[in-house]
Design a protein around this motif. Structure first.
Motif, PDB file in Angstrom:
ATOM      1  N   UNK A  54     -10.791  17.560 -18.211  1.00  0.00           N
ATOM      2  CA  UNK A  54     -10.418  16.313 -17.827  1.00  0.00           C
ATOM      3  C   UNK A  54     -10.691  15.289 -18.870  1.00  0.00           C
ATOM      4  N   UNK A  55     -10.136  13.880 -18.699  1.00  0.00           N
ATOM      5  CA  UNK A  55     -10.581  12.984 -19.978  1.00  0.00           C
ATOM      6  C   UNK A  55     -10.135  11.796 -19.461  1.00  0.00           C
ATOM      7  N   UNK A  56     -10.789  10.690 -19.788  1.00  0.00           N
ATOM      8  CA  UNK A  56     -10.732   9.389 -19.465  1.00  0.00           C
ATOM      9  C   UNK A  56      -8.994   8.962 -20.110  1.00  0.00           C
ATOM     10  N   UNK A  57      -8.891   9.599 -21.056  1.00  0.00           N
ATOM     11  CA  UNK A  57      -7.225   9.594 -21.606  1.00  0.00           C
ATOM     12  C   UNK A  57      -6.157   9.876 -20.874  1.00  0.00           C
ATOM     13  N   UNK A  58      -6.515  10.715 -19.966  1.00  0.00           N
ATOM     14  CA  UNK A  58      -5.306  11.150 -19.014  1.00  0.00           C
ATOM     15  C   UNK A  58      -4.942  10.158 -17.955  1.00  0.00           C
ATOM     16  N   UNK A  59      -5.968   9.271 -17.627  1.00  0.00           N
ATOM     17  CA  UNK A  59      -5.805   8.291 -16.618  1.00  0.00           C
ATOM     18  C   UNK A  59      -4.849   7.418 -17.486  1.00  0.00           C
ATOM     19  N   UNK A  60      -4.944   6.639 -18.868  1.00  0.00           N
ATOM     20  CA  UNK A  60      -4.381   5.769 -19.471  1.00  0.00           C
ATOM     21  C   UNK A  60      -3.025   6.343 -19.679  1.00  0.00           C
ATOM     22  N   UNK A  62       0.872  -1.081   0.136  1.00  0.00           N
ATOM     23  CA  UNK A  62       0.275  -0.049  -0.054  1.00  0.00           C
ATOM     24  C   UNK A  62       0.998   1.215   0.040  1.00  0.00           C
ATOM     25  N   UNK A  63       2.065   1.113   0.514  1.00  0.00           N
ATOM     26  CA  UNK A  63       3.140   2.172   0.601  1.00  0.00           C
ATOM     27  C   UNK A  63       3.188   2.725  -1.009  1.00  0.00           C
ATOM     28  N   UNK A  64       3.471   1.511  -1.843  1.00  0.00           N
ATOM     29  CA  UNK A  64       3.746   1.683  -3.244  1.00  0.00           C
ATOM     30  C   UNK A  64       2.748   2.429  -3.988  1.00  0.00           C
ATOM     31  N   UNK A  65       1.532   1.916  -3.642  1.00  0.00           N
ATOM     32  CA  UNK A  65       0.251   2.416  -4.220  1.00  0.00           C
ATOM     33  C   UNK A  65      -0.148   3.879  -4.011  1.00  0.00           C
ATOM     34  N   UNK A  66       0.184   4.150  -2.859  1.00  0.00           N
ATOM     35  CA  UNK A  66      -0.113   5.728  -2.292  1.00  0.00           C
ATOM     36  C   UNK A  66       0.658   6.458  -2.695  1.00  0.00           C
ATOM     37  N   UNK A  67       2.084   6.096  -2.909  1.00  0.00           N
ATOM     38  CA  UNK A  67       3.103   7.012  -3.292  1.00  0.00           C
ATOM     39  C   UNK A  67       3.202   7.100  -4.828  1.00  0.00           C
ATOM     40  N   UNK A  68       2.952   6.152  -5.496  1.00  0.00           N
ATOM     41  CA  UNK A  68       2.934   6.028  -6.882  1.00  0.00           C
ATOM     42  C   UNK A  68       1.739   6.777  -7.500  1.00  0.00           C
ATOM     43  N   UNK A  69       0.724   6.533  -7.128  1.00  0.00           N
ATOM     44  CA  UNK A  69      -0.447   7.072  -7.393  1.00  0.00           C
ATOM     45  C   UNK A  69      -0.278   8.568  -7.194  1.00  0.00           C
ATOM     46  N   UNK A  70      -0.066   9.214  -6.163  1.00  0.00           N
ATOM     47  CA  UNK A  70       0.150  10.319  -5.684  1.00  0.00           C
ATOM     48  C   UNK A  70       1.318  11.233  -6.547  1.00  0.00           C
ATOM     49  N   UNK A  71       2.427  10.501  -7.062  1.00  0.00           N
ATOM     50  CA  UNK A  71       3.375  11.245  -7.708  1.00  0.00           C
ATOM     51  C   UNK A  71       3.043  10.745  -9.334  1.00  0.00           C
ATOM     52  N   UNK A  72       2.898   9.547  -9.494  1.00  0.00           N
ATOM     53  CA  UNK A  72       3.133   9.285 -10.845  1.00  0.00           C
ATOM     54  C   UNK A  72       1.867   9.619 -11.848  1.00  0.00           C
ATOM     55  N   UNK A  73       0.587   9.536 -10.862  1.00  0.00           N
ATOM     56  CA  UNK A  73      -0.711   9.678 -11.620  1.00  0.00           C
ATOM     57  C   UNK A  73      -1.433  11.234 -11.304  1.00  0.00           C
ATOM     58  N   UNK A  74      -1.729  11.349  -9.817  1.00  0.00           N
ATOM     59  CA  UNK A  74      -2.081  12.824  -9.492  1.00  0.00           C
ATOM     60  C   UNK A  74      -1.491  14.038  -9.853  1.00  0.00           C
ATOM     61  N   UNK A  75      -0.185  13.961  -9.833  1.00  0.00           N
ATOM     62  CA  UNK A  75       0.531  15.131 -10.394  1.00  0.00           C
ATOM     63  C   UNK A  75       0.418  15.279 -11.551  1.00  0.00           C
ATOM     64  N   UNK A  76       0.562  14.039 -12.387  1.00  0.00           N
ATOM     65  CA  UNK A  76       0.238  14.007 -13.893  1.00  0.00           C
ATOM     66  C   UNK A  76      -1.102  14.416 -14.323  1.00  0.00           C
TER      67      UNK A  76
END
Length: 302
Positions: free
Chosen positions: A153-159, A129-143
Motif C-alpha cells: 500500500x502507498x499514499x500514491x495509489x490514492x492519488x 451520495x449515489x455518485x460517491x459510493x459508486x465511483x469510490x467503489x469502482x474507480x478507487x477501491x477496485x484500483x
C-alpha cells in the motif's frame, strides 16, 4: 446453474476487472498466484454485491423492464439470498489468507456495497451520495485492491485513483437517466431523479472534463485518452438528449479503458470475450434480447 451465474451480473465484472488491472499496472507489479487469487475472490465478493442490488431493486427493475431474473421471479428470492451470503462468506473468509490489509479493503467494499443497496436509507437512493459510493467503489477501491495485490500500500495509489474516480462519476451520473421513470415511481431520489435528464447530462460533461484535467496533471495518459475521447460523446449526449447517445456515453469510457487494459494485460482478453459470449448467448436464448450490445435499451426513450 447458468441462471445463478447470470444473477451475479458478469458484464459488471468487466469494468471491475479493468480498474483492478489498472491498479496493478500503476503499482508496477506483475500478475502472480497471489494477485490472480485476489482477483478471483474480489470478483466473487462483488458478484454477491450485485445480487444484493438486484434483490433490493427487483420492483424498480420490473418497472424499468430490465434484468428479469428476480423481477420476473425466475429465481426464487430465497435462492438469491443464499447465493449472496455464500459469495460473501467465501470471498471475505479466504481474503484473510492474503493478509489483514486485503481483508480490510474487501470488508470496506462489502460495507459500501451493502450501504449502497440497502432498501431503507441506502446511498443508491440519495442524490450525489449515489455518485460517491459508486465511483469510490469502482474507480478507487477496485484500483487500490489491484494495486495491493501486486505491491505494498502507498499514499500514491490514492492519488493515482483520482482520475478514475472522476471518470466513473461521469459515466455513473448518466446511468441514472434510463432508470429515472422507474426510480421516481418507487420513490427513489437518485441524482438523475433530482436533477432531471438535462442537468444530469451537464453534470456528466463537467465530471468528464475534470477527469481530463486531473489525468493531465497527474501524467496518467491512459485515463487522459479515455476521458478525452469520451468527452465529445458526453457533449453530444447532452445536446441531443437521445437514448442512443446517452447509452454510448455510458459505455464509451469503459470500452476505451478496456482497450488499454488489453494492451497492458493481453492475457485477460479471452476471459473478457468469454463473458460477453456467455451473456449474449444467454439473453438471446432466454429472453430473445441482444444483450450486451452498444445500444441495448435504446428502443425505449428516456
Amino acid at each position: 446453474m447458468m441462471n445463478y451465474f447470470i444473477l451475479m451480473r458478469p458484464t459488471l465484472f468487466l469494468p471491475l476487472w479493468i480498474f483492478f488491472l489498472l491498479g496493478a499496472h500503476f503499482a508496477e507489479g506483475s500478475l502472480s498466484w497471489r494477485s490472480i487469487s485476489i482477483f478471483i475472490l474480489y470478483t466473487l465478493l462483488m458478484g454477491g454485491v450485485y445480487v444484493l442490488n438486484q434483490i433490493v431493486d427487483r420492483e424498480s427493475d420490473r418497472k424499468n423492464e430490465k434484468l428479469f431474473l428476480l423481477s420476473d421471479e425466475i429465481i426464487p428470492l430465497t435462492h438469491a439470498y443464499a447465493e449472496m451470503i455464500t459469495l460473501f462468506i467465501i470471498s471475505l473468509g479466504l481474503s484473510l489468507l492474503f493478509g489483514k490489509i486485503v481483508f480490510l479493503y474487501f470488508l470496506i467494499s462489502l460495507l459500501m456495497g451493502i450501504t449502497y443497496s440497502y432498501p431503507v436509507g441506502g446511498m443508491k437512493a440519495k442524490p450525489f451520495l449515489d455518485i460517491l459510493w459508486n465511483s469510490f467503489g469502482y474507480g478507487v477501491l477496485a484500483f487500490v485492491i489491484g494495486w495491493i495485490s501486486v505491491s505494498f500500500p502507498s499514499p500514491h495509489m490514492w492519488a493515482r485513483g483520482i482520475p478514475y474516480f472522476l471518470a466513473v462519476s461521469a459515466v455513473f451520473v448518466n446511468t441514472t437517466i434510463p432508470d429515472i421513470k422507474g426510480d421516481r415511481e418507487e420513490g427513489k431520489i437518485t441524482t438523475g431523479v433530482l436533477l432531471g435528464k438535462k442537468k444530469t447530462l451537464i453534470l456528466g460533461v463537467i465530471l468528464d472534463i475534470l477527469a481530463v484535467i486531473v489525468s493531465y496533471l497527474l501524467g496518467d495518459h491512459i485515463c487522459l485518452i479515455a476521458a478525452g475521447l469520451s468527452l465529445p460523446i458526453f457533449i453530444y449526449a447532452y445536446l441531443s438528449s437521445g437514448s442512443k447517445p446517452i447509452l454510448l456515453s455510458i459505455r464509451a469510457t469503459s470500452g476505451i479503458l478496456g482497450i488499454a487494459v488489453f494492451i497492458i494485460t493481453p492475457i485477460i482478453i479471452p476471459l473478457f470475450l468469454l463473458i460477453l459470449l456467455i451473456q449474449k448467448n444467454y439473453y438471446r436464448k432466454r429472453f430473445n434480447i441482444n444483450y450486451p450490445s452498444l445500444y441495448s435499451g435504446a428502443d425505449k426513450e428516456f
